[in-house]
Design an enzyme around this catalytic site. Structure first.
Site, PDB file in Angstrom:
ATOM      1  N   LYS A   1     -23.963 -21.351  -2.599  1.00  0.00           N
ATOM      2  CA  LYS A   1     -23.169 -21.584  -1.382  1.00  0.00           C
ATOM      3  C   LYS A   1     -21.693 -21.226  -1.596  1.00  0.00           C
ATOM      4  O   LYS A   1     -21.061 -20.604  -0.738  1.00  0.00           O
ATOM      5  CB  LYS A   1     -23.307 -23.042  -0.928  1.00  0.00           C
ATOM      6  N   GLY A   2     -21.148 -21.628  -2.731  1.00  0.00           N
ATOM      7  CA  GLY A   2     -19.737 -21.346  -2.991  1.00  0.00           C
ATOM      8  C   GLY A   2     -19.496 -19.847  -3.124  1.00  0.00           C
ATOM      9  O   GLY A   2     -18.586 -19.285  -2.497  1.00  0.00           O
ATOM     10  N   ALA A   3     -20.323 -19.191  -3.947  1.00  0.00           N
ATOM     11  CA  ALA A   3     -20.146 -17.754  -4.182  1.00  0.00           C
ATOM     12  C   ALA A   3     -20.355 -16.967  -2.885  1.00  0.00           C
ATOM     13  O   ALA A   3     -19.641 -15.999  -2.617  1.00  0.00           O
ATOM     14  CB  ALA A   3     -21.112 -17.276  -5.263  1.00  0.00           C
ATOM     15  N   ASN A   4     -21.319 -17.390  -2.068  1.00  0.00           N
ATOM     16  CA  ASN A   4     -21.531 -16.702  -0.781  1.00  0.00           C
ATOM     17  C   ASN A   4     -20.290 -16.840   0.102  1.00  0.00           C
ATOM     18  O   ASN A   4     -19.864 -15.890   0.773  1.00  0.00           O
ATOM     19  CB  ASN A   4     -22.734 -17.288  -0.033  1.00  0.00           C
TER      20      ASN A   4
ATOM     21  N   GLY B   1     -27.207 -22.999  15.041  1.00  0.00           N
ATOM     22  CA  GLY B   1     -28.074 -21.831  14.875  1.00  0.00           C
ATOM     23  C   GLY B   1     -27.805 -20.762  15.911  1.00  0.00           C
ATOM     24  O   GLY B   1     -26.655 -20.364  16.145  1.00  0.00           O
TER      25      GLY B   1
ATOM     26  N   GLY C   1     -24.883 -21.041  18.506  1.00  0.00           N
ATOM     27  CA  GLY C   1     -23.463 -20.973  18.169  1.00  0.00           C
ATOM     28  C   GLY C   1     -22.986 -22.242  17.481  1.00  0.00           C
ATOM     29  O   GLY C   1     -23.598 -22.705  16.518  1.00  0.00           O
TER      30      GLY C   1
ATOM     31  N   THR D   1     -30.702 -17.106   5.224  1.00  0.00           N
ATOM     32  CA  THR D   1     -29.983 -17.518   4.006  1.00  0.00           C
ATOM     33  C   THR D   1     -28.524 -17.041   4.081  1.00  0.00           C
ATOM     34  O   THR D   1     -28.269 -15.875   4.361  1.00  0.00           O
ATOM     35  CB  THR D   1     -30.653 -16.908   2.747  1.00  0.00           C
ATOM     36  N   ALA D   2     -27.608 -17.967   3.811  1.00  0.00           N
ATOM     37  CA  ALA D   2     -26.155 -17.678   3.768  1.00  0.00           C
ATOM     38  C   ALA D   2     -25.505 -17.540   5.146  1.00  0.00           C
ATOM     39  O   ALA D   2     -24.325 -17.212   5.237  1.00  0.00           O
ATOM     40  CB  ALA D   2     -25.824 -16.448   2.921  1.00  0.00           C
ATOM     41  N   ALA D   3     -26.251 -17.794   6.233  1.00  0.00           N
ATOM     42  CA  ALA D   3     -25.630 -17.721   7.565  1.00  0.00           C
ATOM     43  C   ALA D   3     -24.540 -18.793   7.687  1.00  0.00           C
ATOM     44  O   ALA D   3     -23.437 -18.525   8.174  1.00  0.00           O
ATOM     45  CB  ALA D   3     -26.679 -17.903   8.650  1.00  0.00           C
ATOM     46  N   GLY D   4     -24.847 -20.009   7.225  1.00  0.00           N
ATOM     47  CA  GLY D   4     -23.860 -21.091   7.276  1.00  0.00           C
ATOM     48  C   GLY D   4     -22.659 -20.769   6.394  1.00  0.00           C
ATOM     49  O   GLY D   4     -21.511 -21.047   6.759  1.00  0.00           O
ATOM     50  N   ASP D   5     -22.921 -20.176   5.239  1.00  0.00           N
ATOM     51  CA  ASP D   5     -21.822 -19.823   4.326  1.00  0.00           C
ATOM     52  C   ASP D   5     -20.914 -18.776   4.976  1.00  0.00           C
ATOM     53  O   ASP D   5     -19.684 -18.842   4.889  1.00  0.00           O
ATOM     54  CB  ASP D   5     -22.392 -19.261   3.011  1.00  0.00           C
TER      55      ASP D   5
HETATM   56  O1  RIB Z   1     -26.584 -21.274   1.465  1.00  0.00           O
HETATM   57  C1  RIB Z   1     -27.470 -20.389   0.833  1.00  0.00           C
HETATM   58  C2  RIB Z   1     -27.445 -20.597  -0.656  1.00  0.00           C
HETATM   59  O2  RIB Z   1     -27.930 -21.894  -0.945  1.00  0.00           O
HETATM   60  C3  RIB Z   1     -28.323 -19.668  -1.448  1.00  0.00           C
HETATM   61  O3  RIB Z   1     -27.694 -18.460  -1.786  1.00  0.00           O
HETATM   62  C4  RIB Z   1     -28.718 -20.515  -2.648  1.00  0.00           C
HETATM   63  O4  RIB Z   1     -28.188 -20.092  -3.852  1.00  0.00           O
HETATM   64  C5  RIB Z   1     -28.274 -21.935  -2.303  1.00  0.00           C
HETATM   65  O5  RIB Z   1     -27.135 -22.285  -2.979  1.00  0.00           O
END
Ligand code: RIB
Length: 309
Positions: free
Chosen positions: A40-43, A223, A226, A250-254
């Protein structure tokens, strides 16, 4: 452009593409398997970089191939990684992710090096924290580090965005007090407040309970609809963008959180910053994986422009 610091997890995602999620006791075949940089952080850091932010990332990885790939992915996105730590006593965090045909996911995490992003690491990073204006973090690393970061940022008058993912059953009132932004999704909001979150009225009521505890703005991501912004002036829906077929959320929230951080760092007003966040997230769900799915600022601006013309 104001400086952004993102603090949080780095994971190598082991992604299994399946038709349907396996049921209890069932063995199923995956259609495809991929290793993709995530966490989550890296994304969030990667998305800040791709969206044109000036972003420094605070995180830890192991001294292994996954750690190297993660750092390379972030550097390719223009993220400053000099404060990241490569540890020799543990592996890089791992996430086992199943993505079904509807693009929904389920995730199991092995924290690895993320487990060391604690208070001591924050003490060692105070210089970059104090230089930044916008601080973005989540809850996939130890609370002691996240809370130390928030206290330091608050003391220095920074804009703080806390994405409460994964959501605990509650957050200390002392942490919520004065927090600039809390950005739960519907499930996280329900877990954090213990309140019903089925209807829009219920979401607004639950968000209101967090405002009463001192959060300045609660932005509930809903979602494909919006986000709902709730603050002392009331609540309003900031509508989503429709872009294409959803293949992987995956990663939409990030991406949303990073769009908000970059928008604020650029000096946009709040509704415009949420607009940037919604547009970037809408593009990300049409692509597979975490970091490769995140759009650039040019792609995101094109989508926003196509709506205003
Ligand atoms: O928010 C998505 C992320 O959650 C994924 O990339 C996974 O690594 C988890 O941390």
């Amino acid at each position: 452009m104001k400086k952004i610091v993102v603090m949080g997890s780095s994971n190598m995602d082991f992604v299994f593409t399946v038709e349907e999620m396996p049921k209890k006791g069932e063995t199923i075949k995956s259609r495809e398997f991929q290793r993709i940089p995530g966490g989550k952080g890296a994304n969030q850091a990667c998305a800040c970089g791709k969206l044109g932010g000036y972003c420094t990332f605070l995180s830890m990885v192991g001294n292994d191939d996954s750690g190297t790939s993660l750092i390379e992915s972030l550097q390719a996105a223009g993220v400053r990684t000099e404060k990241m730590v490569k540890r020799t006593d543990c592996t890089t965090g791992i996430a086992a992710i199943q993505v079904n045909a509807a693009g929904d996911n389920s995730i199991v995490i092995v924290p690895g090096a993320n487990g060391f992003c604690d208070e001591t690491y924050m003490e060692a990073s105070l210089d970059v924290i104090r230089e930044a204006e916008v601080i973005l973090t989540q809850l996939e690393t130890p609370e002691s580090g996240v809370f130390r970061l928030i206290r330091e940022a608050r003391k220095n008058g920074k804009t703080i965005i806390l994405d409460p993912a994964p959501a605990p059953e509650e957050l200390p009132e002392e942490i919520l007090q004065g927090l600039t932004f809390l950005t739960p999704n519907e499930t996280e909001l329900g877990r954090l407040t213990g309140m019903p979150v089925e209807t829009e009225e219920e979401l607004i009521r639950a968000a209101g309970s967090l405002l009463e505890k001192g959060v300045k703005n609660v932005i509930v991501t809903i979602g494909s609809r919006g986000a709902i912004l709730c603050n002392e002036t009331g609540s309003r829906v900031c509508p989503a963008f429709s872009y294409g077929k959803v293949v992987d959320t995956t990663a939409a929230g990030d991406t949303f959180n990073a769009g908000l951080a970059v928008g604020l760092a650029e000096g946009r007003d709040l509704e415009n910053a949420i607009c940037l966040a919604n547009a970037a997230a809408a593009i990300s769900v049409t692509r597979k994986g975490a970091q490769p799915s995140i759009p650039t600022i040019e792609e995101t601006n094109r989508l926003i422009l196509s709506y205003t013309q």
